[in-house]
Design a protein around this motif. Structure first.
Motif, PDB file in Angstrom:
ATOM      1  N   ILE A  25       1.023  -1.162  -0.156  1.00 29.15           N
ATOM      2  CA  ILE A  25      -0.078   0.029   0.072  1.00 29.15           C
ATOM      3  C   ILE A  25       0.799   1.311  -0.113  1.00 29.15           C
ATOM      4  CG2 ILE A  25      -1.716   1.318   1.431  1.00 29.15           C
ATOM      5  CD1 ILE A  25      -2.690  -1.361   2.190  1.00 29.15           C
ATOM      6  N   VAL A  26       0.701   2.004  -0.995  1.00 25.39           N
ATOM      7  CA  VAL A  26       1.467   3.080  -1.215  1.00 25.39           C
ATOM      8  C   VAL A  26       0.797   4.486  -1.277  1.00 25.39           C
ATOM      9  CG1 VAL A  26       3.330   4.272  -2.746  1.00 25.39           C
ATOM     10  CG2 VAL A  26       3.428   1.935  -2.059  1.00 25.39           C
ATOM     11  N   ALA A  27       0.927   5.464  -0.720  1.00 24.68           N
ATOM     12  CA  ALA A  27       0.184   6.795  -0.606  1.00 24.68           C
ATOM     13  C   ALA A  27       0.719   7.762  -1.583  1.00 24.68           C
ATOM     14  CB  ALA A  27      -0.249   7.366   0.554  1.00 24.68           C
ATOM     15  N   ARG A  28       0.068   8.561  -2.109  1.00 17.72           N
ATOM     16  CA  ARG A  28       0.805   9.686  -2.891  1.00 17.72           C
ATOM     17  C   ARG A  28      -0.088  10.978  -2.489  1.00 17.72           C
ATOM     18  NH1 ARG A  28       1.307  10.493  -9.531  1.00 17.72           N
ATOM     19  NH2 ARG A  28       3.119  12.124  -9.427  1.00 17.72           N
ATOM     20  N   ILE A  29       0.765  12.275  -2.312  1.00 21.88           N
ATOM     21  CA  ILE A  29       0.108  13.320  -2.063  1.00 21.88           C
ATOM     22  C   ILE A  29      -0.087  14.169  -3.319  1.00 21.88           C
ATOM     23  CG2 ILE A  29       0.346  15.591  -0.774  1.00 21.88           C
ATOM     24  CD1 ILE A  29       1.843  13.964   1.467  1.00 21.88           C
ATOM     25  N   ARG A  30      -1.104  14.544  -3.615  1.00 21.28           N
ATOM     26  CA  ARG A  30      -1.161  15.364  -5.015  1.00 21.28           C
ATOM     27  C   ARG A  30      -0.692  16.936  -4.885  1.00 21.28           C
ATOM     28  NH1 ARG A  30      -4.773  19.013  -6.463  1.00 21.28           N
ATOM     29  NH2 ARG A  30      -6.283  18.721  -4.699  1.00 21.28           N
ATOM     30  N   GLY A  31      -0.144  17.391  -5.862  1.00 16.60           N
ATOM     31  CA  GLY A  31       0.523  18.789  -5.917  1.00 16.60           C
ATOM     32  C   GLY A  31      -0.796  19.581  -5.863  1.00 16.60           C
ATOM     33  N   PHE A  32      -0.444  20.940  -5.585  1.00 14.99           N
ATOM     34  CA  PHE A  32      -1.398  22.130  -5.653  1.00 14.99           C
ATOM     35  C   PHE A  32      -1.851  22.350  -7.020  1.00 14.99           C
ATOM     36  CE2 PHE A  32       0.440  22.889  -1.419  1.00 14.99           C
ATOM     37  CZ  PHE A  32      -0.495  22.518  -0.482  1.00 14.99           C
ATOM     38  N   THR A  33      -3.287  22.539  -7.153  1.00 19.51           N
ATOM     39  CA  THR A  33      -3.575  23.244  -8.288  1.00 19.51           C
ATOM     40  C   THR A  33      -3.047  24.650  -8.581  1.00 19.51           C
ATOM     41  OG1 THR A  33      -5.779  23.855  -7.682  1.00 19.51           O
ATOM     42  CG2 THR A  33      -5.468  21.520  -8.739  1.00 19.51           C
ATOM     43  N   ASP A  34      -3.370  25.294  -9.462  1.00 18.18           N
ATOM     44  CA  ASP A  34      -2.910  26.870  -9.579  1.00 18.18           C
ATOM     45  C   ASP A  34      -3.580  27.641  -8.838  1.00 18.18           C
ATOM     46  OD1 ASP A  34      -1.148  26.024 -11.458  1.00 18.18           O
ATOM     47  OD2 ASP A  34      -2.289  26.686 -13.159  1.00 18.18           O
ATOM     48  N   GLN A  35      -5.213  27.013  -8.708  1.00 21.25           N
ATOM     49  CA  GLN A  35      -6.142  27.978  -7.617  1.00 21.25           C
ATOM     50  C   GLN A  35      -5.720  27.558  -6.281  1.00 21.25           C
ATOM     51  OE1 GLN A  35     -10.317  26.745  -8.667  1.00 21.25           O
ATOM     52  NE2 GLN A  35     -10.847  28.677  -7.297  1.00 21.25           N
ATOM     53  N   GLU A  36      -5.481  26.301  -5.996  1.00 18.78           N
ATOM     54  CA  GLU A  36      -5.185  26.121  -4.505  1.00 18.78           C
ATOM     55  C   GLU A  36      -3.741  26.816  -4.255  1.00 18.78           C
ATOM     56  OE1 GLU A  36      -7.004  21.380  -4.333  1.00 18.78           O
ATOM     57  OE2 GLU A  36      -4.888  22.155  -5.046  1.00 18.78           O
ATOM     58  N   ALA A  37      -2.896  26.823  -4.937  1.00 23.57           N
ATOM     59  CA  ALA A  37      -1.692  27.410  -4.633  1.00 23.57           C
ATOM     60  C   ALA A  37      -1.677  28.989  -4.605  1.00 23.57           C
ATOM     61  CB  ALA A  37      -0.484  27.468  -5.891  1.00 23.57           C
ATOM     62  N   VAL A  76      -4.353   8.983  11.867  1.00 19.59           N
ATOM     63  CA  VAL A  76      -3.087   8.647  11.491  1.00 19.59           C
ATOM     64  C   VAL A  76      -3.151   7.289  10.759  1.00 19.59           C
ATOM     65  CG1 VAL A  76      -0.913   8.060  12.241  1.00 19.59           C
ATOM     66  CG2 VAL A  76      -2.154   9.669  13.566  1.00 19.59           C
ATOM     67  N   TYR A  77      -2.636   7.164   9.644  1.00 16.94           N
ATOM     68  CA  TYR A  77      -2.751   6.034   8.812  1.00 16.94           C
ATOM     69  C   TYR A  77      -1.165   5.434   8.350  1.00 16.94           C
ATOM     70  CZ  TYR A  77      -7.351   7.753   7.817  1.00 16.94           C
ATOM     71  OH  TYR A  77      -8.610   8.027   8.163  1.00 16.94           O
ATOM     72  N   ALA A  78      -0.948   4.031   8.525  1.00 17.33           N
ATOM     73  CA  ALA A  78       0.173   3.425   8.257  1.00 17.33           C
ATOM     74  C   ALA A  78       0.277   3.045   6.850  1.00 17.33           C
ATOM     75  CB  ALA A  78       0.636   2.583   9.200  1.00 17.33           C
ATOM     76  N   VAL A  79       1.326   3.460   5.872  1.00 19.32           N
ATOM     77  CA  VAL A  79       1.393   2.942   4.663  1.00 19.32           C
ATOM     78  C   VAL A  79       2.765   2.278   4.725  1.00 19.32           C
ATOM     79  CG1 VAL A  79      -0.477   4.215   3.684  1.00 19.32           C
ATOM     80  CG2 VAL A  79       1.838   4.934   3.781  1.00 19.32           C
ATOM     81  N   ASP A  80       2.859   1.507   3.419  1.00 22.74           N
ATOM     82  CA  ASP A  80       4.290   0.971   3.024  1.00 22.74           C
ATOM     83  C   ASP A  80       5.283   2.306   2.724  1.00 22.74           C
ATOM     84  OD1 ASP A  80       4.171  -1.917   3.629  1.00 22.74           O
ATOM     85  OD2 ASP A  80       2.601  -1.710   2.040  1.00 22.74           O
ATOM     86  N   TYR A  81       4.762   3.314   2.180  1.00 25.35           N
ATOM     87  CA  TYR A  81       5.451   4.337   1.739  1.00 25.35           C
ATOM     88  C   TYR A  81       4.753   5.537   1.145  1.00 25.35           C
ATOM     89  CZ  TYR A  81       9.685   6.928  -0.072  1.00 25.35           C
ATOM     90  OH  TYR A  81      10.562   7.883  -0.057  1.00 25.35           O
ATOM     91  N   CYS A  82       5.079   6.664   1.242  1.00 25.80           N
ATOM     92  CA  CYS A  82       4.436   7.701   0.737  1.00 25.80           C
ATOM     93  C   CYS A  82       5.254   8.688  -0.191  1.00 25.80           C
ATOM     94  CB  CYS A  82       3.881   8.825   2.057  1.00 25.80           C
ATOM     95  SG  CYS A  82       2.746   9.998   1.720  1.00 25.80           S
ATOM     96  N   TYR A  83       4.694   8.998  -1.328  1.00 15.51           N
ATOM     97  CA  TYR A  83       5.326   9.642  -2.150  1.00 15.51           C
ATOM     98  C   TYR A  83       4.717  11.335  -2.134  1.00 15.51           C
ATOM     99  CZ  TYR A  83       7.358   5.672  -4.292  1.00 15.51           C
ATOM    100  OH  TYR A  83       8.119   4.545  -4.473  1.00 15.51           O
ATOM    101  N   GLU A  84       5.700  12.318  -2.091  1.00 13.67           N
ATOM    102  CA  GLU A  84       5.334  13.628  -1.665  1.00 13.67           C
ATOM    103  C   GLU A  84       5.000  14.342  -3.026  1.00 13.67           C
ATOM    104  OE1 GLU A  84       6.450  15.336   1.829  1.00 13.67           O
ATOM    105  OE2 GLU A  84       7.809  13.581   2.100  1.00 13.67           O
ATOM    106  N   GLN A  85       4.520  15.684  -3.035  1.00 18.02           N
ATOM    107  CA  GLN A  85       4.497  16.533  -4.063  1.00 18.02           C
ATOM    108  C   GLN A  85       5.419  16.549  -5.266  1.00 18.02           C
ATOM    109  OE1 GLN A  85       3.096  19.548  -1.422  1.00 18.02           O
ATOM    110  NE2 GLN A  85       0.978  19.734  -2.076  1.00 18.02           N
TER     111      GLN A  85
END
Length: 243
Positions: A25-37, A76-85
């Motif tokens: 199980i791998v997580a990924r944090i989505r990057g910000f959209t232009d509007q969010e940024a 809090v969630y535990a995963v095998d790895y998390c990729y960031e923005q």
């Protein structure tokens, strides 16, 4: 706003090819959209924090915490790895998907499933674009290269699941259409052009929202001396509908 307690460039995720592991199980944090940024400012409080173990204990789980730092309650969630923005599809492919491809040629089946809320980046991760390829497009390039070296052939099929009914995207009147591809350009033509324009056109009640799961299957085939085709293994990429 995402923050991390460790530098991802210095973390080596635990191997996804561990034979004792069936699911990773791998997580990924989505990057910000232009509007969010544009809506962020220096006072914006982080609402996601990622806690990664040091390299010498890389077998431990990665913890993802959701919640404002000013509040006492956090999920809090535990995963095998998390990729960031800042980490792109190429990095995820090289670490998570590429090590699995050789096992498909050895007769195993592999599934990669993207799950998450609507707008969380599932389709971008699996499909990507012609300019920034997703995991499936990166995988087909590697598969075709390996298949050519050992004289195997590669076929693909595309399907869509709508209200518990499965339809072939290339021909909804047939249960499954397998198309042999010999180059990345042939695959791109099917994946980014034909499959986008030929989504299953079955009649769905107009009052219901049209939510569907989409999938791609990569079939590894071999031909014996009698010219019969035999399936060696397959990779299944699934883009689940967002909630």
């Amino acid at each position: 706003m995402a923050s991390s307690t460790a530098d991802a460039d210095h973390i080596t995720p635990s191997s996804c090819s561990n034979s004792s592991r069936k699911v990773r199980i791998v997580a990924r944090i989505r990057g910000f959209t232009d509007q969010e940024a544009e809506s962020l400012n220096e006072d914006s409080a982080p609402w996601i924090s990622v806690q990664k173990p040091s390299e010498d204990v890389s077998s431990e789980k990665v913890k993802i915490c959701f919640g404002n730092a000013s509040t006492s309650h956090k999920d809090v969630y535990a995963v095998d790895y998390c990729y960031e923005q800042k980490e792109d599809n190429d990095l995820i492919f090289s670490r998570e998907i590429k090590p699995l491809i050789s096992s498909v040629f050895d007769g195993q089946n592999v599934s990669i499933i993207a799950y998450g809320a609507r707008g969380s980046g599932k389709t971008y991760t699996i499909q990507g674009t012609e300019e920034k390829q997703g995991l499936a497009a990166l995988a087909i390039a590697e598969v075709l290269s390996m298949a050519e070296d050992i004289d195997k052939s590669v076929a693909v099929s595309f399907y869509e699941l709508i209200q518990e009914h499965v339809y072939d995207i290339l021909d909804p009147t047939r249960p499954e259409v397998q198309v042999v591809v010999k180059s990345v350009s042939e695959f791109h033509k099917l994946y980014f052009n034909e499959c986008t324009s030929r989504r299953a056109t079955q009649k769905v009640p107009f009052q219901l929202p049209r939510r569907s799961h989409k999938g791609l299957i990569i079939h590894i085939l071999c031909n014996n001396q009698r010219s019969n085709t035999k399936l060696l293994g397959k990779m299944n990429f699934v883009d689940l509908a967002g909630s």
